[in-house]
Design an enzyme around this catalytic site. Sequence first.
Site, PDB file in Angstrom:
ATOM      1  N   ILE A 186       0.843  -1.214   0.066  1.00 28.13           N
ATOM      2  CA  ILE A 186       0.086  -0.078   0.146  1.00 28.13           C
ATOM      3  C   ILE A 186       0.940   0.889   0.382  1.00 28.13           C
ATOM      4  O   ILE A 186       2.278   1.096   0.913  1.00 28.13           O
ATOM      5  CB  ILE A 186      -0.712  -0.073   1.200  1.00 28.13           C
ATOM      6  CG1 ILE A 186      -1.749  -1.099   0.776  1.00 28.13           C
ATOM      7  CG2 ILE A 186      -2.327   1.178   1.519  1.00 28.13           C
ATOM      8  CD1 ILE A 186      -2.459  -1.722   2.355  1.00 28.13           C
TER       9      ILE A 186
ATOM     10  N   GLY B 168       8.184   3.798   1.917  1.00 29.07           N
ATOM     11  CA  GLY B 168       8.244   3.405   3.075  1.00 29.07           C
ATOM     12  C   GLY B 168       6.253   3.079   2.919  1.00 29.07           C
ATOM     13  O   GLY B 168       6.083   2.843   1.776  1.00 29.07           O
ATOM     14  N   SER B 169       5.666   3.130   3.775  1.00 25.38           N
ATOM     15  CA  SER B 169       3.935   3.002   3.852  1.00 25.38           C
ATOM     16  C   SER B 169       3.646   1.803   4.573  1.00 25.38           C
ATOM     17  O   SER B 169       4.030   1.743   5.773  1.00 25.38           O
ATOM     18  CB  SER B 169       3.622   3.010   2.348  1.00 25.38           C
ATOM     19  OG  SER B 169       2.302   2.528   2.070  1.00 25.38           O
ATOM     20  N   ARG B 170       2.566   0.860   3.910  1.00 32.78           N
ATOM     21  CA  ARG B 170       2.754  -0.612   5.292  1.00 32.78           C
ATOM     22  C   ARG B 170       1.744  -1.870   4.151  1.00 32.78           C
ATOM     23  O   ARG B 170       2.268  -1.639   2.547  1.00 32.78           O
ATOM     24  CB  ARG B 170       1.383   0.267   5.058  1.00 32.78           C
ATOM     25  CG  ARG B 170       0.455  -0.637   5.792  1.00 32.78           C
ATOM     26  CD  ARG B 170      -1.372   0.164   6.265  1.00 32.78           C
ATOM     27  NE  ARG B 170      -2.239  -0.778   6.388  1.00 32.78           N
ATOM     28  CZ  ARG B 170      -3.187  -0.532   6.991  1.00 32.78           C
ATOM     29  NH1 ARG B 170      -4.092   1.000   7.019  1.00 32.78           N
ATOM     30  NH2 ARG B 170      -4.322  -0.788   6.971  1.00 32.78           N
TER      31      ARG B 170
END
Length: 220
Positions: free
Chosen positions: A157, A187-189
């Site tokens: 995501i 980054g992120s998820r």
Amino acid sequence: MKLHKEGYVIMGGTALLLLLINWGVRYFIPELVWLHWLLLVASVVFFFLIVQFFRVPARVVTTDESRIIAPCDGKVVVIEEVVENEYFKGPRRQISIFMSPLNVHVNWNPISGVVKYFKYHPGLYLVAWHPKSSTDNERTTTVIQNSQGVEILFRQIAGAVARRIRWYVKEGDRVKQSTQMGFIKFGSRVDVFVPLDAEIKVNLNDKTVGSVTVLAELKS
């Protein structure tokens, strides 16, 4: 430690830009020596931060067909039962891992098996912890089926900063656990959806090490 191929262009472009800026300041305002040194130090620090985004540390990976391994470095921010509507269209346990800009950004396959489903979704760039980021943000959905027929779904995501997702898998591929499947720049998820009867091995706020940390153990 190696540097990831996804960073070659960015690192090269950043180095060139910083060199040009430093040269320009020295050429046009040579009398401000203190500024030259200040800019040089700031440039080195900034370039180091960019390089560390693309590091690929050497690791002794975890491989075990009965376990689901963390697909990324980060912090566990969600463990809850949800209804997964894209593929399973039913209840699953969701484990979400938030990747900060300081984490390693490589993504790994959480299990071995065959890629049964893959889809890229264009979308928004909400902050990664927003409740709707899992369904509204730019993302990929990958489902891997292991040799026992168990299917694990996980999503890369994008977030407010991470706007470039890369993946190296497609439907029909046979993949190995803890091998690289993609990369999220800056980054992120990552969300992982496991069967309800899987035994969760992590807790909220635990730090995960991609390709090493055991997220869950599948029922025998």
